[in-house]
Design an enzyme around this catalytic site. Structure first.
Site, PDB file in Angstrom:
ATOM      1  N   HIS A 139       0.481  -3.552   2.340  1.00 54.57           N
ATOM      2  CA  HIS A 139       1.044  -4.352   3.426  1.00 54.57           C
ATOM      3  C   HIS A 139       1.463  -5.685   2.812  1.00 54.57           C
ATOM      4  O   HIS A 139       0.778  -6.181   1.912  1.00 54.57           O
ATOM      5  CB  HIS A 139      -0.048  -4.555   4.481  1.00 54.57           C
ATOM      6  CG  HIS A 139       0.405  -5.222   5.743  1.00 54.57           C
ATOM      7  ND1 HIS A 139       0.642  -6.574   5.833  1.00 54.57           N
ATOM      8  CD2 HIS A 139       0.650  -4.719   6.988  1.00 54.57           C
ATOM      9  CE1 HIS A 139       1.010  -6.870   7.077  1.00 54.57           C
ATOM     10  NE2 HIS A 139       1.029  -5.763   7.796  1.00 54.57           N
ATOM     11  N   ASP A 216      -8.540  -4.785   1.510  1.00 54.35           N
ATOM     12  CA  ASP A 216      -7.889  -4.993   2.792  1.00 54.35           C
ATOM     13  C   ASP A 216      -8.421  -3.906   3.741  1.00 54.35           C
ATOM     14  O   ASP A 216      -8.008  -2.754   3.677  1.00 54.35           O
ATOM     15  CB  ASP A 216      -6.373  -4.880   2.614  1.00 54.35           C
ATOM     16  CG  ASP A 216      -5.618  -4.997   3.923  1.00 54.35           C
ATOM     17  OD1 ASP A 216      -6.259  -4.998   4.995  1.00 54.35           O
ATOM     18  OD2 ASP A 216      -4.382  -5.072   3.868  1.00 54.35           O
ATOM     19  N   GLN A 219      -7.271  -1.521   8.336  1.00 51.92           N
ATOM     20  CA  GLN A 219      -7.064  -0.222   8.974  1.00 51.92           C
ATOM     21  C   GLN A 219      -8.277   0.691   8.837  1.00 51.92           C
ATOM     22  O   GLN A 219      -8.221   1.858   9.229  1.00 51.92           O
ATOM     23  CB  GLN A 219      -5.808   0.476   8.411  1.00 51.92           C
ATOM     24  CG  GLN A 219      -4.511  -0.295   8.641  1.00 51.92           C
ATOM     25  CD  GLN A 219      -4.126  -0.399  10.119  1.00 51.92           C
ATOM     26  OE1 GLN A 219      -4.654   0.310  10.975  1.00 51.92           O
ATOM     27  NE2 GLN A 219      -3.204  -1.304  10.416  1.00 51.92           N
ATOM     28  N   LYS A 242      -7.013  -5.876  15.718  1.00 55.17           N
ATOM     29  CA  LYS A 242      -6.815  -4.454  15.428  1.00 55.17           C
ATOM     30  C   LYS A 242      -8.067  -3.640  15.724  1.00 55.17           C
ATOM     31  O   LYS A 242      -8.070  -2.418  15.584  1.00 55.17           O
ATOM     32  CB  LYS A 242      -6.430  -4.272  13.962  1.00 55.17           C
ATOM     33  CG  LYS A 242      -5.071  -4.861  13.613  1.00 55.17           C
ATOM     34  CD  LYS A 242      -4.657  -4.484  12.214  1.00 55.17           C
ATOM     35  CE  LYS A 242      -3.501  -5.331  11.729  1.00 55.17           C
ATOM     36  NZ  LYS A 242      -2.191  -4.842  12.165  1.00 55.17           N
ATOM     37  N   CYS A 382       5.821  -3.714   7.627  1.00 53.19           N
ATOM     38  CA  CYS A 382       5.399  -4.706   6.620  1.00 53.19           C
ATOM     39  C   CYS A 382       5.021  -4.063   5.302  1.00 53.19           C
ATOM     40  O   CYS A 382       4.122  -4.532   4.598  1.00 53.19           O
ATOM     41  CB  CYS A 382       4.240  -5.555   7.120  1.00 53.19           C
ATOM     42  SG  CYS A 382       4.643  -6.501   8.584  1.00 53.19           S
TER      43      CYS A 382
HETATM   44  C1  LIG Z   1      -3.204  -2.875   6.061  1.00 50.44           C
HETATM   45  C2  LIG Z   1      -2.940  -4.186   6.716  1.00 50.44           C
HETATM   46  N1  LIG Z   1      -3.179  -5.310   6.055  1.00 50.44           N
HETATM   47  C3  LIG Z   1      -2.970  -6.530   6.593  1.00 50.44           C
HETATM   48  C4  LIG Z   1      -2.481  -6.662   7.865  1.00 50.44           C
HETATM   49  C5  LIG Z   1      -2.254  -8.029   8.409  1.00 50.44           C
HETATM   50  O1  LIG Z   1      -3.097  -8.304   9.478  1.00 50.44           O
HETATM   51  P1  LIG Z   1      -2.831  -9.555  10.420  1.00 50.44           P
HETATM   52  O2  LIG Z   1      -1.383  -9.488  10.812  1.00 50.44           O
HETATM   53  O3  LIG Z   1      -3.733  -9.345  11.562  1.00 50.44           O
HETATM   54  O4  LIG Z   1      -3.133 -10.776   9.632  1.00 50.44           O
HETATM   55  C6  LIG Z   1      -2.199  -5.495   8.601  1.00 50.44           C
HETATM   56  C7  LIG Z   1      -1.659  -5.550   9.969  1.00 50.44           C
HETATM   57  O5  LIG Z   1      -0.572  -5.971  10.253  1.00 50.44           O
HETATM   58  C8  LIG Z   1      -2.437  -4.243   8.011  1.00 50.44           C
HETATM   59  O6  LIG Z   1      -2.195  -3.108   8.688  1.00 50.44           O
END
Ligand SMILES: Cc1ncc(COP(=O)(O)O)c(C=O)c1O
Ligand SMILES: Cc1ncc(COP(=O)(O)O)c(C=O)c1O
Lengths: 427, 152, 427, 152
Positions: A139, A216, A219, A242, A382
């Site tokens: 991401h 990270d 998910q 999430k 993303c």
């Molecule tokens: C795998 C992963 N990493 C990072 C993020 C970023 O999270 P956030 O937008 O809540 O900071 C997301 C979600 O958009 C994600 O799915």
């Protein structure tokens, strides 16, 4: 699975989520976009409202009764959320989300690299030629902060490639992670592929070269039982919104030795001991990383969210979502013109699938599904490099949470099977 | 006893006004000093433990500024050590046990009162445990005591 | 004031704030800690709850109906909050609070200083020997980020001193702000002194040497009519939770030329155009500064908060609070042993006073007030240098908001007059 | 007409399948090119305006990938210019007026339909204005057109 999946009481669960009970474009809403953001149970909303209408006051700062009460609720929330990921309270730093958490780590390492930390931070300094390793499935939140850190320090950013079936190329990992590697950052579960990555193997590779690991867990936290210390990672991030919790809050887990060694990132009130006009001394973690007024009511809300998840049971959540994932995957494979991204055989997965519809742009496909009440995400999610690797710029992604039903998956599959004919594409 | 009076007992106000052990002793013989700060209100304490040749605690002296709870607590700690040390001093193990018991009581939210037989005047600090925001004030000297012994 | 102050319908206003109606230690709560965090009207809570239970979805990312609706509500909120401070929507960047906003500016300037920005950012680069100017009255949030920026770039941090009466020494300002000055950061209103600083004069001094100005508007936004572009500042920050809004959201206002020139701070999703594994291209402001999932429901809540304030009218709010401030100041001056901090004659003020009680530590004084139901803040209020300048480490601060009454101020004053005798201090 | 059919009118699907003006013309004479990208879905377009010696718009050609709305919109824009330009080309002021009107209609949330007399096939894009998330898709080519003229 040989034993039958524990059955969730879906009627009861769905009744807890007020948003789900609505029609969209004349059809019942089928919300399959939980990987983007989850819906919130009433318990989370109630916890926040109750805090704001009864106990709200500045925490860690006041001596008055309300402030003491608010502080207790806030710190209890920390203990609850830390416990949910197997951590001790002082190993959990509040952030405004996963993106902020990863940036915190990258900037703290950057600050260590220019000598802004205590002597204990020196081993974390990056020097020109040092290497940071990510994966091709990242991401953007777990990619761009490392690009910027590399640019600031002269470090080199390398990556572990993704194979055609979506799994990480672990041979590549073994050769990319080497003596110059200082940081290995990777997703527990990619938000496009849905595959659970081999954390233990990556941690072992990183450890063997003395690199720190940054997980990270965006998910995985909402979908799997999670024990971050047991996974052996040094640092990990997740996002409240999430995992049934409020927006604007997330967690950074850190092994105590690592958090204690890192210099601060954001600076300001509540993270200091002594401040003069010329310099400041900083508190130990987690406060060192929590400058300014914290997401107080959101922490209380997130604690309610993880209590809700624990009440259902993360094993049961995982089994239920796994069943939905199978139903989706099987259904999608049987629809002509659908190409699943990351269909690695036998992979451990969460309940999401991204796919390409041959001849129809993802945006159009998503619009068609929306007209049937089915909310999915379309675009690059993303993860542009990963899409490029699969030769596309955008895909459709359906992602389930504990509140989705098999009937909803049927509605979704039926809608998907109508996409190509609507747009006049013949297979 | 109202909430406020259970917190600010006469004994506490007395100690805060006529503190014992205040003024750091000279650093003769085995000794160790700790400086502690409460980041919320800026209160600080410097506390010195002097030890016998055998490593037992001979006396505790301190200096600092702070609220009446933190001042009284330091004073009570110093007088408790003065009473219990005797000629041979207070064994560090006993001191540690005292500190642990004190911390446990203060964190108990009013459920574990301090035993007057053991804690002397300091037992009057039991009431602080119901005021979670003030526990740090009462602990400040005791944390300094613990830290100083660890450095000794 | 010659004309009588517009009278607020306090009964109606207080009825809108559920938290205020409770007893503390057997007495009705008198909440005088709004400078730390304000209470929230039901309208703010309802706006957030309604968003979460009806319209919640990922913004700026989805094509489905719910996502489009959420995006609209989110961007409408931006326009509403921007309008409240006189700005255009694209001049308002969401942050997680004022502390985060100041850090954003400091780190973006730091990034410009090491060449991480577009060519337009070059004029903002700090070089060794360049100067950053703050005031002696700074909240740590508007001090430590500049200390760290100075340390990272080799710039020198200087300060404008505060006079005995709490006003800024404007002669000192004229000599401290000079040809090497690149940044002048100062509070609109100090959170300890309550005095409205001469923004126009400071802006004029900064402009005359080509320095940019950064205004900490935390303590003015909830209390005064605010027109940031008219004030002439380049950048300004405020916090939602201090202005009847949710936690975890704040605003950074920037003049368009400045925002357009600055490089990003946090990086991740939703702030990019094209991303490869090696590099990323960034969107224009405000998105360039909004990495990751934003405080969506909080933005909706903050918009409801400013609509509430606008409904009452900021002129009326200011006049009401000014009257409370006078009542407090007059009362406190007449109590023996009370020393007001920052009692500059004729100063423009907001409704707060910090004071020292001779012979009684602030913590003890606050505890006594709490036993009467009066919630005030005790400590250094995140302004250690200012307290040191007045020869103390801690003070008591009472701060009013639009929901406080003259009767409450009487209760407060009566309680204050009992402090010294309770602790046996004779004057 | 259901929501979906008002968005995806036959004409739109036709243009997206058989796009006009697709394939960039050579850069002969006065011309300017703009590259635009929709950051949400990654759709991109490269659009070239060729101008007459007087600075009027001679033709518009483009290349890119994207959803049917963005492709149809680019195609419809190219054919509109082709129809209106004639031998003398389309004055830049007229082109700007067209773009402004298009933007206004698309942002109107269904309240301002595009006039078929003026916009030709592109008038079929009126329905997009009710789908706020898709307005950017329809605008992409027009923003590129505007930007290219500004560079010319
Ligand atoms: C795998 C992963 N990493 C990072 C993020 C970023 O999270 P956030 O937008 O809540 O900071 C997301 C979600 O958009 C994600 O799915
Ligand atoms: C003047 C001033 N500046 C900055 C801050 C920091 O605001 P926050 O803690 O909401 O980031 C505060 C409040 O604590 C303040 O009063």
């Amino acid at each position: 699975m040989s034993s039958p999946a524990p059955v969730l009481d879906l009627a009861a669960i769905r009744a807890d989520f007020p948003l789900l009970h609505q029609e969209v474009n004349g059809a019942p809403l089928v919300y399959l976009d939980s990987a983007a953001t989850s819906q919130k149970p009433q318990a989370v909303i109630d916890a926040e409202v109750s805090f704001l209408t009864r106990s709200n006051a500045a925490v860690h700062r006041g001596a008055h009764t309300l402030a003491a009460e608010a502080t207790e609720l806030f710190e209890d929330a920390r203990a609850t959320v830390a416990g949910f990921v197997g951590a001790a309270p002082e190993q959990l730093v509040w952030t405004s989300g996963a993106t902020a958490g990863i940036n915190l780590v990258a900037y703290a390492l950057g600050n260590a690299s220019i000598g802004r930390g205590a002597p204990a931070s020196a081993p974390f300094a990056l020097r020109p030629g040092d290497e940071i390793v990510v994966t091709e499935s990242e991401h953007h939140a777990n990619l761009i902060p490392w690009q910027e850190l590399a640019a600031r320090t002269g470090a080199v950013l390398r990556h572990i490639s993704v194979q055609d079936d979506g799994s990480l190329d672990m041979n590549a990992a073994a050769s990319v992670i080497g003596s110059r590697t200082r940081v290995v950052a990777f997703p527990h579960v990619s938000n496009v592929l849905g595959i659970v990555n081999p954390v233990a193997d990556l941690v072992a590779l990183a450890r063997s070269v003395g690199a720190i690991t940054v997980l990270d867990a965006c998910q995985s936290a909402p979908h799997l039982p999670l024990d971050l210390p047991a996974l052996g990672v040094d640092l990990a991030v997740f996002s409240g919104h999430k995992m049934l919790g409020p927006y604007a809050i997330g967690g950074l887990f850190g092994r105590s030795e690592v958090l204690e060694a890192l210099p601060p990132f954001l600076t300001g009130g509540s993270m200091i001991t002594t401040v003069t006009l010329d310099e400041a001394q900083y508190l130990p973690p987690p406060q060192r990383f929590e400058a300014g007024t914290q997401p107080v009511s959101q922490a209380v809300g997130l604690a309610a969210a993880v209590r809700y998840l624990e009440g259902v049971g993360m094993d049961a959540v995982h089994a239920h979502e796994r069943a939905l994932e199978r139903q989706m995957g099987d259904g999608l494979r049987s629809i002509p013109g659908i190409r699943l991204l990351g269909d690695a055989p036998g992979a451990e997965r969460v309940g999401l699938w991204a796919f390409d519809v041959e001849g129809v742009h993802a945006h159009d496909a998503g619009q068609f599904l929306d007209s049937r009440g089915v909310a999915v995400r379309v675009g690059h999610h993303c993860a542009q490099p990963l899409h490029r690797r699969f030769g596309i710029t955008a895909s459709v992604r359906a992602s389930a949470a504990l509140y989705n039903t098999a009937d909803e998956v049927d509605v979704f599959l039926d809608a998907v099977s109508g996409i190509r004919s609507f747009f006049g594409v013949t297979s | 006893m109202s909430g406020l009076e259970s917190l600010y007992q006469e004994l506490i106000l007395d100690h805060s006004k006529r503190p014992q052990g205040k003024g750091l002793a000279d650093e003769d013989g085995r000794n160790a000093t700790s400086h502690q700060r409460n980041p919320i209100c800026g209160d600080e304490i410097t506390l010195r433990v002097r030890l016998t040749a055998d490593g037992a605690v001979r006396d505790v002296t301190w200096d600092g500024a702070g609220c009446s709870i933190s001042q009284a607590s330091a004073s009570m700690l110093a007088s408790l050590v003065a009473e219990d040390a005797g000629d041979d001093g207070m064994p560090q193990a006993s001191a540690s046990a005292l500190i642990d018991g004190f911390r446990e009581a203060l964190r108990s939210r009013g459920t574990l009162p301090l035993d007057e037989e053991v804690y002397g005047d300091a037992a009057a600090l039991s009431g602080v445990s119901k005021f979670t925001a003030r526990v740090k004030c009462a602990m400040l000297a005791w944390v300094a005591f613990e830290d100083a012994m660890a450095r000794a």
